[in-house]
Design an enzyme around this catalytic site. Structure first.
Site: not given
Length: 359
Positions: A9, A11, A13-15, A104, A128, A200
């Site tokens: 998954g 998103s 983002g960095v992770d 979620c 992440g 979010c």
């Protein structure tokens, strides 16, 4: 030997971006997926929307291209609305303060996404998250991440043995700083993207206004009262308040007061002195245990009553009808119905549940 296939998954983002890179480096056959869960306005209906923003999907797609992995956008909007948004709104209307990220994780990321991953022949789903999964003595354990400041096990206590067996969380072995460093080294533009702090689907963090717009006929003005029922003033709707709140009450009483209780039946918000928000005992429901099968006898643990809380010494005891009583050694500030309480034994997540009542 065929490579193990993993759906991650992403998103944007960095992770999750670095997690995808790490898995590829570890020899997995990696497929990137962004869950399309939310649209802020009409433009997201017409165009390819994403996890709260179009840019999130674009970032994730760019990372997938850079890593040379296949990338798909899956539509989870209906499920997200049903399992996360509607739940969030209903809980607030009932005077509780829910954690939508936990819902979620439970229903979307580690249930529906995992089912979809299995449907295309994948062995694992990955995220992440900052957490670790290990098999010990024939049982899968959820373990606190290496980076204590970023540990996300609190939001993952609902994972089942089946889900843990098929989940990978490569970031759990690293600190956040190291993850950013890796992202920079491999040339990912998202290496300095800031962490998302707010919920979010409520980018401005104004929960009350959001719920008012989602369910306008359910939010009514009512009275602020003290614990004896004396009326102290008017509130604008119980969804605007949470336990322990002091700011934004609009009460001029000549002394600081805090929200101590919310009563959806009488539509009142109870306020009082700060000492009234410190409690030691609670009852939780919807329990999931990870490190044990079930709780037979009282157990000494450390427990967290919210994401940002420090774990505190407590005893958990089994009750009737599957509930668990949690008794803290020291009083805890603003224990809040609807939030989750998560139990730890050293680095292991024992389990957790949703706070139902205070004793």
């Amino acid at each position: 030997m065929t490579k193990k296939k993993v759906v991650i998954g992403m998103s944007g983002g960095v992770d999750s971006s670095v997690a995808a890179y790490l898995l590829k480096e570890q020899g997995y056959d990696v497929i990137g997926v962004t869950m399309q869960i939310w649209q802020e306005d009409k433009e997201y209906e017409e165009r390819e929307g994403g996890c709260c923003s179009l840019s999130a999907v674009d970032d994730a797609r760019r990372v997938a291209q850079k890593l040379d992995i296949p990338f798909y956008v899956l539509n989870f909007r209906d499920s997200f609305k049903r399992n996360v948004i509607d739940y969030f709104v209903d809980e607030y209307i009932q005077g509780r303060t829910p954690n939508p990220c936990i819902a979620c994780n439970k229903y979307l990321k580690f249930d529906e996404l995992l089912q979809k991953a299995k449907g295309i022949g994948a062995d694992y789903v990955a995220t992440g998250h900052y957490a670790k999964i290990e098999e010990r003595d024939g049982r899968f354990q959820l373990i606190r991440s290496k980076d204590d400041r970023k540990d996300q096990t609190y939001a993952l206590y609902n994972l089942t043995q089946e889900q843990l067996e098929h989940t990978l969380m490569p970031c759990g072995e690293f600190t956040k700083d190291k993850i950013r460093e890796i992202a920079k080294e491999i040339g990912l533009d998202v290496h300095n993207k800031k962490d998302s702090e707010e919920i979010c689907f409520i980018p401005d963090n104004n929960h009350g206004r959001y719920i008012c717009e989602a369910a306008p006929n359910k939010v009514r003005t009512g009275n602020f009262v003290d614990k004896y029922g004396n009326v102290l003033g008017k509130h604008k709707g119980i969804v605007y308040y949470t336990i322990g709140q002091r700011k934004g009450l609009g009460l001029a009483l000549g002394r600081p007061v805090f929200v101590t209780d919310i009563n959806p039946v009488t539509n009142t918000v109870v306020v009082g002195p700060e000492e009234d928000i410190f409690k030691t005992d609670l009852v939780c429901k919807d329990i999931n245990f990870i490190s044990i099968d079930k709780l037979e006898d009282p157990m000494e643990v450390e427990a967290k009553i919210r994401y940002s809380a420090k774990p505190a010494k407590a005893t958990i005891s089994p009750m009737e009808n599957g509930r668990v009583k949690v008794s803290f050694e020291d009083k805890q500030r603003a224990i809040t119905k609807g939030q989750s309480v998560v139990f730890y034994k050293d680095d292991l997540v024992v389990g957790g549940g949703i706070i139902e009542s205070l004793l």
